[in-house]
Design a protein around this motif. Structure first.
Motif, PDB file in Angstrom:
ATOM      1  N   ARG A  14       0.863  -1.188   0.000  1.00 39.98           N
ATOM      2  CA  ARG A  14       0.000   0.000   0.000  1.00 39.98           C
ATOM      3  C   ARG A  14       0.896   1.233   0.000  1.00 39.98           C
ATOM      4  NH1 ARG A  14      -5.276  -0.182   2.116  1.00 39.98           N
ATOM      5  NH2 ARG A  14      -6.435  -1.792   0.990  1.00 39.98           N
ATOM      6  N   LEU A  15       1.098   1.801  -1.159  1.00 40.13           N
ATOM      7  CA  LEU A  15       2.032   2.917  -1.289  1.00 40.13           C
ATOM      8  C   LEU A  15       1.471   4.224  -0.741  1.00 40.13           C
ATOM      9  CD1 LEU A  15       3.426   2.158  -4.863  1.00 40.13           C
ATOM     10  CD2 LEU A  15       4.351   1.487  -2.636  1.00 40.13           C
ATOM     11  N   ASN A  16       0.164   4.255  -0.447  1.00 39.65           N
ATOM     12  CA  ASN A  16      -0.444   5.482   0.104  1.00 39.65           C
ATOM     13  C   ASN A  16      -0.443   5.497   1.631  1.00 39.65           C
ATOM     14  OD1 ASN A  16      -2.284   3.376   0.281  1.00 39.65           O
ATOM     15  ND2 ASN A  16      -4.073   4.701   0.055  1.00 39.65           N
ATOM     16  N   LYS A  17       0.201   4.490   2.252  1.00 43.07           N
ATOM     17  CA  LYS A  17       0.223   4.413   3.720  1.00 43.07           C
ATOM     18  C   LYS A  17       1.655   4.274   4.234  1.00 43.07           C
ATOM     19  CE  LYS A  17      -4.416   2.551   4.459  1.00 43.07           C
ATOM     20  NZ  LYS A  17      -5.205   1.510   5.153  1.00 43.07           N
ATOM     21  N   GLU A  18       2.522   5.138   3.739  1.00 44.66           N
ATOM     22  CA  GLU A  18       3.925   5.092   4.129  1.00 44.66           C
ATOM     23  C   GLU A  18       4.112   5.452   5.611  1.00 44.66           C
ATOM     24  OE1 GLU A  18       7.718   7.130   5.012  1.00 44.66           O
ATOM     25  OE2 GLU A  18       5.781   8.128   4.674  1.00 44.66           O
ATOM     26  N   ARG A  19       5.007   4.720   6.274  1.00 40.40           N
ATOM     27  CA  ARG A  19       5.333   4.976   7.677  1.00 40.40           C
ATOM     28  C   ARG A  19       6.856   4.899   7.853  1.00 40.40           C
ATOM     29  NH1 ARG A  19       3.027   1.111  12.320  1.00 40.40           N
ATOM     30  NH2 ARG A  19       1.024   2.031  11.639  1.00 40.40           N
ATOM     31  N   LYS A  20       7.481   6.067   8.001  1.00 39.76           N
ATOM     32  CA  LYS A  20       8.926   6.149   8.195  1.00 39.76           C
ATOM     33  C   LYS A  20       9.694   5.411   7.097  1.00 39.76           C
ATOM     34  CE  LYS A  20       8.617   6.649  13.231  1.00 39.76           C
ATOM     35  NZ  LYS A  20       9.013   6.115  14.550  1.00 39.76           N
ATOM     36  N   TYR A  23       6.336   0.515   3.968  1.00 43.96           N
ATOM     37  CA  TYR A  23       4.979   0.428   3.448  1.00 43.96           C
ATOM     38  C   TYR A  23       4.323  -0.863   3.945  1.00 43.96           C
ATOM     39  CZ  TYR A  23       6.643   4.100   0.334  1.00 43.96           C
ATOM     40  OH  TYR A  23       7.173   5.265  -0.163  1.00 43.96           O
ATOM     41  N   PRO A  24       3.019  -0.810   4.241  1.00 39.60           N
ATOM     42  CA  PRO A  24       2.328  -2.016   4.726  1.00 39.60           C
ATOM     43  C   PRO A  24       2.118  -3.037   3.610  1.00 39.60           C
ATOM     44  CG  PRO A  24       0.758  -0.227   4.421  1.00 39.60           C
ATOM     45  CD  PRO A  24       2.118   0.361   4.176  1.00 39.60           C
ATOM     46  N   ILE A  25       2.213  -4.313   3.990  1.00 36.35           N
ATOM     47  CA  ILE A  25       1.977  -5.415   3.050  1.00 36.35           C
ATOM     48  C   ILE A  25       0.551  -5.927   3.258  1.00 36.35           C
ATOM     49  CG2 ILE A  25       2.741  -7.687   2.282  1.00 36.35           C
ATOM     50  CD1 ILE A  25       5.461  -7.076   3.589  1.00 36.35           C
ATOM     51  N   TYR A  26      -0.201  -5.996   2.169  1.00 41.03           N
ATOM     52  CA  TYR A  26      -1.578  -6.504   2.226  1.00 41.03           C
ATOM     53  C   TYR A  26      -1.680  -7.788   1.410  1.00 41.03           C
ATOM     54  CZ  TYR A  26      -3.825  -2.613   4.629  1.00 41.03           C
ATOM     55  OH  TYR A  26      -4.230  -1.713   5.573  1.00 41.03           O
ATOM     56  N   ALA A  27      -2.481  -8.737   1.904  1.00 42.56           N
ATOM     57  CA  ALA A  27      -2.789  -9.959   1.162  1.00 42.56           C
ATOM     58  C   ALA A  27      -4.038  -9.697   0.332  1.00 42.56           C
ATOM     59  CB  ALA A  27      -3.009 -11.121   2.120  1.00 42.56           C
ATOM     60  N   ARG A  28      -3.938  -9.884  -0.955  1.00 42.39           N
ATOM     61  CA  ARG A  28      -5.096  -9.684  -1.840  1.00 42.39           C
ATOM     62  C   ARG A  28      -5.681 -11.052  -2.185  1.00 42.39           C
ATOM     63  NH1 ARG A  28      -4.120  -5.736  -6.667  1.00 42.39           N
ATOM     64  NH2 ARG A  28      -4.379  -4.266  -4.944  1.00 42.39           N
TER      65      ARG A  28
END
Length: 422
Positions: A14-20, A23-28
């Motif tokens: 999720r490139l729109n939820k950057e943290r330091k 980026y978060p990894i999501y299972a699709r």
């Protein structure tokens, strides 16, 4: 289920939820033409992610462990998909995700109504109805529920239909034994208050037909009734006659004594305005307000002690040009000052502002023969049974009533003298 089902799972960032910089990894999850995403709660630098291979670049031990975790997660989700196929349930990406999270298909069919959903709905609506002091207690109950639900479901929530009697007994045990703060275990009555709030929300859900049966039908709240503290006549007189050089202590003392002779709670005293004081057709001036806590109308005649305190602060009000008769003193400051006052006066009882309200109900009114019905009206109680609690604790009043009864019975036993006209 039929064999023409298609299932797929891959990972995306999720490139729109950057943290330091990570980026978060999501299972699709994809089943036939349905698709959902599930957070893995893992973060990674973009440069460490191999999009073509759907995994992290194994440069370090940490990234290799991440790949192992992602493979295990893939296997678990695939297992839930296979179980749903074998059960001949309607398989979609949403039902696979729900199965992994421990959410039943029934919950999905119920429109996603879960216990935490109910709590959120209730607190949102009641935000405009309840005062913050009451609403914050519901938020504390919600915190207990969230912690308990973590032990009951992988998703940390349950469908409303799983709100059962056994859930309630389990929740009660959890609140009693697992403190939210270290070494601050909930008391019996504190536990019952949390259960009582859940009961109100459950009843609300039942009325809205979100659950078929109220789980509290066979559940009994077990409150332990405690004796309410109040000042005796001698203690009240001692406090009235004492002057404090500290202006804050003197001000708090005056507010407390005023409440002793009016029965007003702290919030009502702070909200009192000149317009709430009206002249009656009798010899009294009256306080006419609606209680802050319950919005119940209250009429209280002003006794002399309260009237003198009121006049003192009304003079100050005219100088300071404030809207309320009494200056605002934070509740924490009031109760902290009362603790100091209690130590100076040598009172052994737990001393809070609400003791003044209890003193009005007992020492000032009940012990002086004011009927319980009148006391109930002045306190703003909606049920007289609430006021009857005070009648149970005033032994002096019971003794006086029995003495009066004994005198009446003895008088009735005396033979009547016959007077013969001469």
């Amino acid at each position: 289920m039929k064999s023409n089902q298609t299932f797929g799972l891959h990972y995306v960032l999720r490139l729109n939820k950057e943290r330091k910089g990570r980026y978060p990894i999501y299972a699709r999850i994809v089943v036939n033409k349905t698709r959902v995403e599930l957070s893995t709660k893992q973060y990674i630098h973009k440069s460490d992610w191999d999009q073509a291979r759907d995994k992290a670049k194994p440069r370090t031990d940490e990234l290799r462990l991440l790949n192992s975790y992602l493979e295990e997660l893939r296997a678990k989700i695939a297992m839930h998909y296979r179980e749903l196929k074998l059960s001949d349930e309607g398989v979609t990406a949403e039902t696979v995700k729900a199965a992994y999270l421990g959410i039943s298909i029934e919950s999905l069919n119920d429109g996603g109504r879960t216990l935490l959903w109910l709590v959120k709905q209730h607190n949102t609506i009641m935000k405009e109805v309840l005062r913050w002091g009451t609403l914050k207690n519901y938020h504390t109950t919600e915190r207990y529920l969230r912690e308990f639900l973590k032990t009951q479901s992988r998703s940390g929530d349950i469908p409303l239909r799983r709100l059962t009697y056994s859930f309630l007994t389990g929740f009660e045990h959890f609140v009693r034994t697992v403190p939210l703060k270290n070494y601050d275990r909930c008391t019996n009555n504190g536990t019952m208050k949390h259960i009582e709030r859940l009961k109100k929300m459950s009843a609300w859900a039942t009325r809205n037909e979100w659950i078929a049966k109220d789980p509290f039908v066979n559940y009994q709240l077990k409150f332990q009734h405690k004796v309410r503290e109040f000042l005796t006549e001698l203690e009240l007189q001692s406090l009235e006659n004492r002057h404090f050089d500290d202006p804050v202590l003197q001000k708090v003392k005056d507010l407390f004594v005023f409440s002793c002779y009016t029965g007003l709670a702290y919030a009502d005293v702070m909200a009192l305005q000149p317009g709430n004081i009206v002249a009656g057709t009798d010899c009294f001036s009256w306080i006419q307000i609606c209680r802050v806590k319950t919005n119940t109308p209250v009429d209280v005649p002003l006794l002399d002690v309260a009237k003198k305190i009121l006049e003192k602060f009304k003079r100050e009000q005219a100088i300071e040009e404030r809207d309320t008769i009494f200056p605002y003193v934070p509740n924490q400051v009031v109760n902290r000052s009362l603790k100091i006052i209690s130590e100076i006066c040598g009172f052994s009882k737990r001393f809070t502002f609400h003791v003044a309200r209890h003193t009005f109900a007992t020492t000032v009114t009940l012990c002086n023969g004011v009927p319980i019905e009148s006391i109930s009206k002045m306190l703003g109680h909606t049920k007289i049974t609430t006021t009857m609690i005070y009648a149970k604790v005033v032994k002096t009043k019971i003794s006086e009533d029995m003495v009066a009864l004994r005198e009446k019975l003895e008088k009735a036993k005396k033979p009547k003298q016959l007077y013969i006209a001469v």
